[in-house]
Design an enzyme around this catalytic site. Structure first.
Site, mmCIF file in Angstrom:
data_model
loop_
_atom_site.group_PDB
_atom_site.id
_atom_site.type_symbol
_atom_site.label_atom_id
_atom_site.label_comp_id
_atom_site.label_asym_id
_atom_site.label_seq_id
_atom_site.Cartn_x
_atom_site.Cartn_y
_atom_site.Cartn_z
ATOM 1 N N GLU A 1 31.236 39.458 37.873
ATOM 2 C CA GLU A 1 32.448 38.756 38.400
ATOM 3 C C GLU A 1 33.137 38.158 37.331
ATOM 4 O O GLU A 1 32.317 37.384 36.327
ATOM 5 C CB GLU A 1 32.021 37.788 39.508
ATOM 6 C CG GLU A 1 33.067 37.154 40.056
ATOM 7 C CD GLU A 1 32.597 35.901 41.164
ATOM 8 O OE1 GLU A 1 31.504 35.191 40.664
ATOM 9 O OE2 GLU A 1 33.551 35.693 41.833
ATOM 10 N N LYS B 1 38.468 39.592 46.659
ATOM 11 C CA LYS B 1 37.061 38.940 47.259
ATOM 12 C C LYS B 1 37.613 37.939 48.477
ATOM 13 O O LYS B 1 38.684 37.178 48.454
ATOM 14 C CB LYS B 1 36.899 37.692 46.163
ATOM 15 C CG LYS B 1 35.638 37.020 46.653
ATOM 16 C CD LYS B 1 35.258 36.184 45.435
ATOM 17 C CE LYS B 1 34.004 35.154 45.603
ATOM 18 N NZ LYS B 1 33.456 34.420 44.305
ATOM 19 N N CYS C 1 30.062 38.146 44.939
ATOM 20 C CA CYS C 1 29.322 37.016 44.519
ATOM 21 C C CYS C 1 29.145 36.109 46.038
ATOM 22 O O CYS C 1 28.175 36.500 46.794
ATOM 23 C CB CYS C 1 30.023 36.126 43.578
ATOM 24 S SG CYS C 1 29.005 34.724 42.933
HETATM 25 N N1 LIG Z 1 31.220 32.550 41.972
HETATM 26 C C1 LIG Z 1 30.681 32.513 43.265
HETATM 27 O O1 LIG Z 1 30.987 33.064 44.244
HETATM 28 C C2 LIG Z 1 29.751 31.670 43.194
HETATM 29 C C3 LIG Z 1 28.723 31.578 44.583
HETATM 30 C C4 LIG Z 1 27.854 30.648 44.453
HETATM 31 O O2 LIG Z 1 27.591 29.734 43.485
HETATM 32 C C5 LIG Z 1 27.065 30.363 45.542
HETATM 33 O O3 LIG Z 1 27.025 31.150 46.832
HETATM 34 O O4 LIG Z 1 25.800 29.595 45.408
#
Ligand SMILES: NC(=O)CCC(=O)C(=O)O
Length: 265
Positions: A41, A111, A146
């Site tokens: 990502e 996303k 993510c």
């Molecule tokens: N970039 C993200 O989506 C980080 C997600 C995260 O840190 C978490 O779900 O814990």
């Protein structure tokens, strides 16, 4: 199908242009080794480098898209190019791209679940609305990004749309590494699907990244797991394993849809 996950180190001392060129070289190095290459990502600037989001945003067909299309073409691979900050219509999106071995854009995914609660991505970016699956020659991919990994209903939606494997690019912090591994295995087991979860290494905006990219098979077994540093994982995926798992342990057929609201007693 041979898949390579390239866990990129994202540190602020490397300019975005240099990282873009380096990542393109790493993709080209998978030529002859992989059918599918996966990137993490927001690897151009880092998922937590909020102050760079607007400055490094690009439209579709911008520098990241073009560099990745050329790399996919040169390597002759399907490329899930991770995500970049897409600027469109006055809004920013966390957008991932899937490119064909000809460098053609096959799919893009914005996303859906934005991370940060009351700051960062959650307030700076707009949310995607569409589930995305991609039919590769022998395998249907479902894509998430993510923080999406925490929302099982998204992955169920992808299974209903035919997904046999999930590709999840991430920039997951080291502090919550245990969640990352657990959630990747849970999404694989509950959906009887491969999970290819590709994170970043390094530290940017003061957030140490977990690394530990992971590939889980439809039975929940870990096929490969990276360490904390930049690394490429290489695995072989067998679409027949998805079919066999779903036939031999047909739990997905026992889903009860539309369960009524709980009765208060
Ligand atoms: N970039 C993200 O989506 C980080 C997600 C995260 O840190 C978490 O779900 O814990």
């Amino acid at each position: 199908m041979r898949a390579s996950l390239i866990q990129i180190a994202v540190d602020p001392d490397e300019p975005v242009d240099s990282r873009r060129a380096r990542v393109a070289r790493l993709v080209r190095e998978e030529s002859g080794r992989a059918d599918l290459v996966v990137l993490p990502e927001l690897w151009p600037m880092g998922a937590f480098a909020y102050e760079l989001f607007a400055a490094e945003s690009e439209p579709l067909n911008g520098p990241t898209h073009r560099a990745m299309a050329a790399a996919a073409r040169d390597a002759g691979v399907w490329l899930h190019a991770g995500s970049f900050v897409e600027a469109e219509g006055g809004a920013l999106y966390n957008t991932s791209l899937v490119l064909s071995p000809d460098g053609e854009l096959i799919a893009s995914y914005r996303k859906i679940h934005r991370f940060g609660f009351d700051k960062g991505e959650a307030v700076m970016m707009a949310a995607g609305e569409d589930l995305v699956t991609v039919d590769l020659p022998h395998l249907t991919l479902g894509v998430g990004t993510c923080y999406d990994l925490r929302f099982p209903e998204l992955f169920r939606g992808l299974v209903d749309a035919g997904a046999q494997a999930f590709v999840v690019p991430a920039g997951w912090p080291a502090r919550r590494r245990a969640h990352w591994t657990l959630l990747a295995q849970a999404r694989a087991v509950e959906n009887q699907a491969y999970v290819l979860a590709c994170g970043t290494a390094g530290t940017h905006a003061g957030v140490e990244q977990a690394g530990h990219s992971i590939v889980v098979d439809p039975w929940g077994e870990v096929l490969a797991e990276a360490g904390p540093d930049e690394e490429t994982l290489r695995v072989v995926l067998d679409p027949a394993k998805v079919t066999a798992t779903r036939e031999q342990f047909p739990a997905l057929k026992d889903r009860v849809l539309g369960i009524a609201a709980p009765r208060r007693v």
